[in-house]
Structures are given as C-alpha cells and as structure tokens.
Design a protein around this motif. Sequence first.
Motif, mmCIF file in Angstrom:
data_model
loop_
_atom_site.group_PDB
_atom_site.id
_atom_site.type_symbol
_atom_site.label_atom_id
_atom_site.label_comp_id
_atom_site.label_asym_id
_atom_site.label_seq_id
_atom_site.Cartn_x
_atom_site.Cartn_y
_atom_site.Cartn_z
ATOM 1 N N ASP A 62 0.813 -1.215 0.000
ATOM 2 C CA ASP A 62 0.000 0.000 0.000
ATOM 3 C C ASP A 62 0.848 1.268 0.000
ATOM 4 O OD1 ASP A 62 -2.355 -1.486 0.102
ATOM 5 O OD2 ASP A 62 -2.366 -1.522 2.292
ATOM 6 N N ASN A 63 2.175 1.121 0.039
ATOM 7 C CA ASN A 63 3.071 2.269 0.061
ATOM 8 C C ASN A 63 2.874 3.119 -1.188
ATOM 9 O OD1 ASN A 63 5.876 3.308 -1.012
ATOM 10 N ND2 ASN A 63 6.028 3.291 1.223
ATOM 11 N N LYS A 64 2.889 4.427 -1.030
ATOM 12 C CA LYS A 64 2.659 5.355 -2.144
ATOM 13 C C LYS A 64 3.677 5.155 -3.276
ATOM 14 C CE LYS A 64 2.019 10.309 -2.949
ATOM 15 N NZ LYS A 64 2.043 11.640 -2.308
ATOM 16 N N VAL A 82 5.328 2.403 -3.960
ATOM 17 C CA VAL A 82 5.030 1.105 -4.584
ATOM 18 C C VAL A 82 3.897 1.262 -5.585
ATOM 19 C CG1 VAL A 82 4.085 -1.204 -4.166
ATOM 20 C CG2 VAL A 82 5.895 -0.313 -2.681
ATOM 21 N N LEU A 83 2.842 1.957 -5.196
ATOM 22 C CA LEU A 83 1.682 2.123 -6.084
ATOM 23 C C LEU A 83 2.055 2.875 -7.362
ATOM 24 C CD1 LEU A 83 -1.042 2.888 -3.392
ATOM 25 C CD2 LEU A 83 -0.588 0.713 -4.552
ATOM 26 N N LYS A 84 2.912 3.890 -7.233
ATOM 27 C CA LYS A 84 3.371 4.619 -8.422
ATOM 28 C C LYS A 84 4.218 3.713 -9.312
ATOM 29 C CE LYS A 84 3.394 9.333 -6.621
ATOM 30 N NZ LYS A 84 4.244 10.494 -6.312
ATOM 31 N N ALA A 85 5.093 2.914 -8.700
ATOM 32 C CA ALA A 85 5.955 2.005 -9.464
ATOM 33 C C ALA A 85 5.124 0.938 -10.173
ATOM 34 C CB ALA A 85 6.996 1.369 -8.551
ATOM 35 N N VAL A 86 4.106 0.418 -9.509
ATOM 36 C CA VAL A 86 3.228 -0.594 -10.110
ATOM 37 C C VAL A 86 2.501 -0.005 -11.314
ATOM 38 C CG1 VAL A 86 1.094 -1.907 -9.723
ATOM 39 C CG2 VAL A 86 2.945 -2.012 -8.045
ATOM 40 N N LEU A 87 2.007 1.204 -11.181
ATOM 41 C CA LEU A 87 1.309 1.854 -12.287
ATOM 42 C C LEU A 87 2.259 2.087 -13.458
ATOM 43 C CD1 LEU A 87 -1.535 2.773 -12.871
ATOM 44 C CD2 LEU A 87 -0.933 5.042 -12.012
ATOM 45 N N HIS A 88 3.491 2.481 -13.166
ATOM 46 C CA HIS A 88 4.488 2.673 -14.221
ATOM 47 C C HIS A 88 4.788 1.356 -14.927
ATOM 48 C CE1 HIS A 88 8.259 3.776 -16.194
ATOM 49 N NE2 HIS A 88 7.785 5.006 -16.146
ATOM 50 N N ASN A 134 2.390 -0.633 -23.245
ATOM 51 C CA ASN A 134 3.125 -0.128 -24.404
ATOM 52 C C ASN A 134 3.812 -1.241 -25.195
ATOM 53 O OD1 ASN A 134 2.457 2.575 -24.059
ATOM 54 N ND2 ASN A 134 4.183 2.946 -22.692
ATOM 55 N N GLN A 135 4.022 -2.402 -24.582
ATOM 56 C CA GLN A 135 4.732 -3.492 -25.243
ATOM 57 C C GLN A 135 3.805 -4.558 -25.829
ATOM 58 O OE1 GLN A 135 8.148 -3.755 -25.674
ATOM 59 N NE2 GLN A 135 8.188 -1.659 -24.921
ATOM 60 N N THR A 136 2.529 -4.532 -25.470
ATOM 61 C CA THR A 136 1.623 -5.574 -25.966
ATOM 62 C C THR A 136 0.855 -5.087 -27.191
ATOM 63 O OG1 THR A 136 -0.249 -4.882 -24.596
ATOM 64 C CG2 THR A 136 1.284 -6.501 -23.641
ATOM 65 N N ASN A 137 0.386 -6.043 -27.969
ATOM 66 C CA ASN A 137 -0.440 -5.753 -29.132
ATOM 67 C C ASN A 137 -1.924 -5.911 -28.827
ATOM 68 O OD1 ASN A 137 1.759 -5.242 -30.834
ATOM 69 N ND2 ASN A 137 2.037 -7.427 -31.219
ATOM 70 N N ASP A 138 -2.250 -6.080 -27.574
ATOM 71 C CA ASP A 138 -3.646 -6.265 -27.179
ATOM 72 C C ASP A 138 -4.444 -5.006 -27.490
ATOM 73 O OD1 ASP A 138 -6.041 -6.581 -25.232
ATOM 74 O OD2 ASP A 138 -4.979 -8.485 -25.068
ATOM 75 N N ALA A 139 -5.691 -5.173 -27.853
ATOM 76 C CA ALA A 139 -6.549 -4.030 -28.164
ATOM 77 C C ALA A 139 -7.005 -3.297 -26.903
ATOM 78 C CB ALA A 139 -7.774 -4.498 -28.948
ATOM 79 N N PHE A 140 -6.922 -3.976 -25.748
ATOM 80 C CA PHE A 140 -7.404 -3.407 -24.497
ATOM 81 C C PHE A 140 -6.240 -3.078 -23.564
ATOM 82 C CE2 PHE A 140 -10.863 -6.018 -26.088
ATOM 83 C CZ PHE A 140 -11.975 -5.202 -25.919
ATOM 84 N N LEU A 141 -6.473 -2.117 -22.685
ATOM 85 C CA LEU A 141 -5.496 -1.779 -21.660
ATOM 86 C C LEU A 141 -5.588 -2.758 -20.488
ATOM 87 C CD1 LEU A 141 -6.004 2.096 -21.574
ATOM 88 C CD2 LEU A 141 -3.999 0.867 -22.446
ATOM 89 N N PHE A 142 -4.477 -2.983 -19.833
ATOM 90 C CA PHE A 142 -4.414 -3.793 -18.619
ATOM 91 C C PHE A 142 -4.079 -2.876 -17.452
ATOM 92 C CE2 PHE A 142 -4.117 -6.973 -21.775
ATOM 93 C CZ PHE A 142 -4.419 -8.193 -21.192
ATOM 94 N N LYS A 143 -4.573 -3.232 -16.283
ATOM 95 C CA LYS A 143 -4.215 -2.478 -15.089
ATOM 96 C C LYS A 143 -4.018 -3.452 -13.928
ATOM 97 C CE LYS A 143 -8.673 -1.146 -13.044
ATOM 98 N NZ LYS A 143 -9.478 0.018 -12.637
ATOM 99 N N PRO A 144 -3.334 -3.011 -12.868
ATOM 100 C CA PRO A 144 -3.055 -3.907 -11.739
ATOM 101 C C PRO A 144 -4.336 -4.380 -11.065
ATOM 102 C CG PRO A 144 -1.724 -1.906 -11.621
ATOM 103 C CD PRO A 144 -2.722 -1.699 -12.710
ATOM 104 N N SER A 145 -4.407 -5.679 -10.841
ATOM 105 C CA SER A 145 -5.532 -6.246 -10.104
ATOM 106 C C SER A 145 -5.092 -6.766 -8.739
ATOM 107 C CB SER A 145 -6.203 -7.361 -10.905
ATOM 108 O OG SER A 145 -5.264 -8.326 -11.310
ATOM 109 N N ALA A 146 -3.793 -7.005 -8.556
ATOM 110 C CA ALA A 146 -3.258 -7.443 -7.260
ATOM 111 C C ALA A 146 -1.765 -7.167 -7.221
ATOM 112 C CB ALA A 146 -3.522 -8.932 -7.046
#
Length: 132
Positions: free
Chosen positions: A27-29, A31-37, A44-56
Amino acid sequence: MSYNQQKTISCQRYTSVPGSPYNISTDNKGVLKAVLHGAYSFNNQTNDAFLFKPSAIEKAERQLVKGFKYSLEVDLSRTVCLKKGHKEADLANCKFQPDGLLQQTFHCDFEVWTMPWLRFMKTTYFVCSPSD
C-alpha cells in the motif's frame, strides 16, 4: 545484565545489510506509483486491443540505489478500455473485463527504478506470463 551484554542484544535486532532489498507494504505510495508505471510499460509493449491495469500486488521490495529500485510481483488484468484513443492516465477509470472470453490476467515481475527528486521513473525489467 552488564552494559556489554545489552549492547550486543540491541545490535542483534538489525539483520539487514545497508543497500540490500527489503520488503515494503504493497500500500506504500511509492510502490503504487511504481506498479502503475510497470503497467504502462506492459501496455506499451503488448499488441492487445485493451489496456491492462493492476488487479493485485503480491509482493513489493525496495532497495536504495541512487534512488529507489522497486522489485514487484503484480497481477495485471484486462480492462474494458480500448488502447486506441485512450489516455493511460485514465487507467483508474477503466473497469476490469467481466467474466468471459475477454477476461485475462498476467502475473508479472517488474523492476522499476525511480529518483523522485528528479521526477524520474523507468521500468528496467519486466516479464509476464498468463495466469492459470
């Protein structure tokens, strides 16, 4: 107990070596910024049509190395937001895909280096594999 015995006992509490990685709260601030980065790097590296975001965030370590190096174990899940025409800064507003064919999660190991006083952040390593 003599003074020398007390000194020895108090010194035994500190077992980490300066500069070595240490566990930090997921939960460290920082850490959360690093995870988002790391998630932005993945997108930016995937060819997927959808965005991914952290789930855990499974594990987080921090190391002092001319700034901070975060070593992270993170699950990234597909959202309903299409990459095309979508700003990654809006990732917080993207909902996860519902159960079904489009739902997908990757387990990722990231290393993110940051020097906050320079507003510098770089993903130096990541590897991801589909979760079962």
